[in-house]
Structure formats: structure tokens, C-alpha cells
Enzyme design. Structure first.
Site, PDB file in Angstrom:
ATOM      1  N   ILE A 138       0.832  -1.202   0.000  1.00 57.88           N
ATOM      2  CA  ILE A 138       0.000   0.000   0.000  1.00 57.88           C
ATOM      3  C   ILE A 138       0.865   1.249   0.000  1.00 57.88           C
ATOM      4  O   ILE A 138       0.555   2.237  -0.677  1.00 57.88           O
ATOM      5  CB  ILE A 138      -0.964  -0.022   1.199  1.00 57.88           C
ATOM      6  CG1 ILE A 138      -2.030  -1.113   0.955  1.00 57.88           C
ATOM      7  CG2 ILE A 138      -1.621   1.340   1.428  1.00 57.88           C
ATOM      8  CD1 ILE A 138      -2.984  -1.320   2.092  1.00 57.88           C
ATOM      9  N   GLU A 139       1.972   1.223   0.723  1.00 54.95           N
ATOM     10  CA  GLU A 139       2.804   2.420   0.821  1.00 54.95           C
ATOM     11  C   GLU A 139       3.503   2.762  -0.494  1.00 54.95           C
ATOM     12  O   GLU A 139       3.473   3.919  -0.926  1.00 54.95           O
ATOM     13  CB  GLU A 139       3.839   2.245   1.936  1.00 54.95           C
ATOM     14  CG  GLU A 139       3.255   2.214   3.339  1.00 54.95           C
ATOM     15  CD  GLU A 139       2.650   3.541   3.759  1.00 54.95           C
ATOM     16  OE1 GLU A 139       2.906   4.564   3.095  1.00 54.95           O
ATOM     17  OE2 GLU A 139       1.902   3.555   4.754  1.00 54.95           O
ATOM     18  N   THR A 140       4.162   1.786  -1.114  1.00 52.97           N
ATOM     19  CA  THR A 140       4.981   2.096  -2.298  1.00 52.97           C
ATOM     20  C   THR A 140       4.855   1.060  -3.403  1.00 52.97           C
ATOM     21  O   THR A 140       5.694   1.023  -4.307  1.00 52.97           O
ATOM     22  CB  THR A 140       6.470   2.209  -1.916  1.00 52.97           C
ATOM     23  OG1 THR A 140       6.892   0.965  -1.317  1.00 52.97           O
ATOM     24  CG2 THR A 140       6.724   3.358  -0.956  1.00 52.97           C
TER      25      THR A 140
END
Length: 344
Positions: A138-140
Site C-alpha cells: 500500500i505504501e509504495t
């Protein structure tokens, strides 16, 4: 065909090309170009005050730091992004962005490729491999999108020209410069999110300094290039924020009749689990999963096509310490379950 065009056809080729070039140049000069919004008048003053603070408090050399800070640009796009966060979306729209077949497949590949490191981190911190992988997804997108903004631009813009949260981002700018000194990071070239988050796990600088770990033993905590440090740092962060080894995260729930008066129901913002599962069940809330009656829990309602109710537990709340949003934590949970389906 107009007269100008006919005249151009009668010209020799070099003269005709010169006329075309002159016409294009005139058009470019006369066409307005969108300009970068100017920094507020206070920006330069705040920047200079910050340089003096860092020199006095942490021993930075004033001239060097001033030159570094003067290279940072105010970016209106960063302010605009802060005012329209993903977490403002509905749960249905947010889920559609992050719990996708592509991200599930990417998470499964990442988990297989780094299986040994993930097992080691899970043994050390108690956080399941699929949860760590889902956060990175989800972050990167597992490192595919590390952020397009120079970190100095992001943190100076928000620290000196975003009054609503200037104090917070000023502290993050301080932490970033200290981090750069401690971990041999070039502050002028580091890139991250519009909020100044760093590396594959998108730690803000203060979290990087407090929770990142050197898991590969090379003497540095590198959240850009060391998969070992990245994976372990996510586990360490969740463990430090209350992760309970071996316990569940959340369960969908159904309601039997109207809720008891005074029963608090969370929305997008996190709610501290403060009621027992037994009390929630007595109030007409039925979790789909079997949960320990004495487990501490909270009830949240999210807006999708139909309202969704979830009983969320202490591990869910630990995920919201990473990003203070129930949408984020639930997307991590659902993506992690889809990644873990590889085992089923």
C-alpha cells in the site's frame, strides 16, 4: 489557402523554414505558461529562523545549512495534495485503489522472493509476514513508487508555509536533517512523498530515527536499498505500537437490531479498542469470526455500497498508528489476507 501560406510556398526552402521557426517562436513567447505559485512572504523568514535554531541546537554549520535550505523550492502542489488526502475517500473507493489483483499478485511475489527475511522478522517481532508485505504494497507498491518530491521541498513547504500543521512538519524537517547526518543520506537528493515520507515503508523522518532497524548488520539503517532493514523496520514499528503476537486483527460484523444507546461507533478515524467482544455481542453486534470474549475491541462503520460493520481489535489499532485511518488499516488487513491466501 490564405495569402501568407501562398507567399510561404513561393519562398525558397531556407526562407520558408525561417518563417515557420519565427512563427512558432512568436507563438511560444505569447502563450502564457502556468507559473509555480510564489511562496508566502513568511517563507524566507521562517527558513532563516530554522537555520539559526538548527545551528544552536544541533551544531549545524550556518552557512552550509543556509545554502542547503536555499536550494529547496516551495511547491504549491504539495499544499494542494495535503488538502485532498486518499483517506478522504469512501471505503469503497479507497479499497478499489489498494486491494487490487495487481497488488495482490505483487505481494505474493514479494513474499516468495523475501520469504527467509520475512520469517526472521516475524519470529523477532511477532508480526505476520503478510501484514508487513501488505503495508509495503500500500505504501509504495513494493518499492515501485517511492515518491516524486524532493524531501527538502516537501518539508520546507509544509514546515514554513502550511500553518495548519507547520509545527509538526518543522519537527519532521529537523528530524530529517539529523537523520541525514546520522545515516549518511544526501538531504539534497532524497525523494519521498508529498508529506516527506521516506523509503519503501514510507516512514516519516522521526519514525525512521526512532523505529528503523539495521537488520542486515551493515552498520546503517537503509530503508531505500536494504530489504532486510525495510522488512524488519515495519515489524519493529508495529511491535512498538502494541502489536500482540498471534492475535487477530478484525472481523466483519452484523447487527441484530438497533444498537444500544451510548455505544460508540467509529468511522474513518481510529477508535481505541476499549470494550470486550462479549459486551459488543451483548449489545447486538455479531462478529463473523470467533473472537475471544474478553478481547478488547471496538465497532466501526464504513461507507461502501452498503454500510459495513467491523469489530476491530488491538492489532488493528496498532496498524492505525502507522497511518491514522481506519480505511488504511482495513485495506492492509484485506490485502494481507489476499496475500496469505497463497498458503490456503
Amino acid at each position: 489557402m490564405n495569402g501568407v501560406a501562398l507567399a510561404m510556398l513561393d519562398d525558397p526552402l531556407p526562407a520558408r523554414l525561417a518563417r515557420i521557426a519565427a512563427t512558432v517562436l512568436a507563438w511560444l513567447l505569447l502563450t502564457p505558461v502556468p507559473s509555480q505559485a510564489a511562496a508566502p512572504a513568511s517563507y524566507a523568514r521562517e527558513r532563516e529562523a530554522f537555520v539559526h535554531e538548527m545551528a544552536a541546537r544541533h551544531g549545524f554549520e550556518r552557512a552550509e545549512l543556509r545554502a542547503l535550505m536555499q536550494g529547496a523550492r516551495y511547491r504549491q502542489a504539495i499544499v494542494d495534495a495535503m488538502d485532498r488526502p486518499y483517506e478522504g475517500k469512501s471505503w469503497g473507493a479507497y479499497r478499489a485503489l489498494f486491494v487490487t489483483p495487481e497488488r495482490i499478485a505483487g505481494g505474493r511475489r514479494f513474499r516468495v522472493e523475501h520469504a527467509a527475511l520475512l520469517r526472521q522478522a516475524e519470529r523477532t517481532y511477532g508480526v505476520p509476514a503478510e501484514v508487513i508485505v501488505a503495508i509495503l504494497g500500500i505504501e509504495t507498491n513494493y518499492g515501485a513508487t517511492l515518491g516524486q518530491y524532493p524531501v527538502l521541498d516537501a518539508l520546507t513547504t509544509l514546515g514554513f508555509a502550511y500553518p495548519r500543521r507547520a509545527a509538526f512538519f518543522r519537527k519532521e524537517l529537523e528530524a530529517f536533517l539529523l537523520l541525514a547526518r546520522e545515516e549518511a543520506v544526501d538531504p539534497s537528493s532524497a525523494r519521498g512523498s508529498y508529506a516527506g515520507a521516506l523509503g519503501l515503508p514510507q516512514f516519516i523522518p522521526s519514525s525512521y530515527r526512532a523505529y528503523a532497524v539495521d537488520f542486515d548488520g551493515d552498520g546503517r539503517r537503509d530503508l531505500w536499498h536494504s530489504e532486510a532493514d525495510v522488512i524488519a523496520s515495519v515489524g519493529a514499528y508495529l511491535a512498538a505500537h502494541g502489536w500482540r503476537r498471534g492475535e487477530p486483527i478484525a472481523s466483519p460484523a452484523t447487527l441484530h437490531g438497533p444498537l444500544e444507546d451510548g455505544l460508540e461507533v467509529g468511522g474513518k478515524r481510529p477508535l481505541v479498542p476499549s470494550l470486550s467482544v462479549a459486551k459488543l455481542k451483548a449489545a447486538g453486534v455479531e462478529p463473523e469470526r470467533a473472537l475471544a470474549p474478553n478481547a478488547r475491541a471496538a465497532l466501526i462503520e464504513l461507507d461502501a455500497e452498503e454500510p459495513e460493520y467491523w469489530v476491530v481489535l488491538e492489532n488493528f489499532y496498532a496498524i492505525t498508528r502507522y497511518n491514522h485511518s481506519n480505511l488504511y488499516a482495513l485495506a492492509v488487513y484485506e490485502l494481507s489476507r489476499a496475500i496469505a491466501a497463497l498458503d490456503r
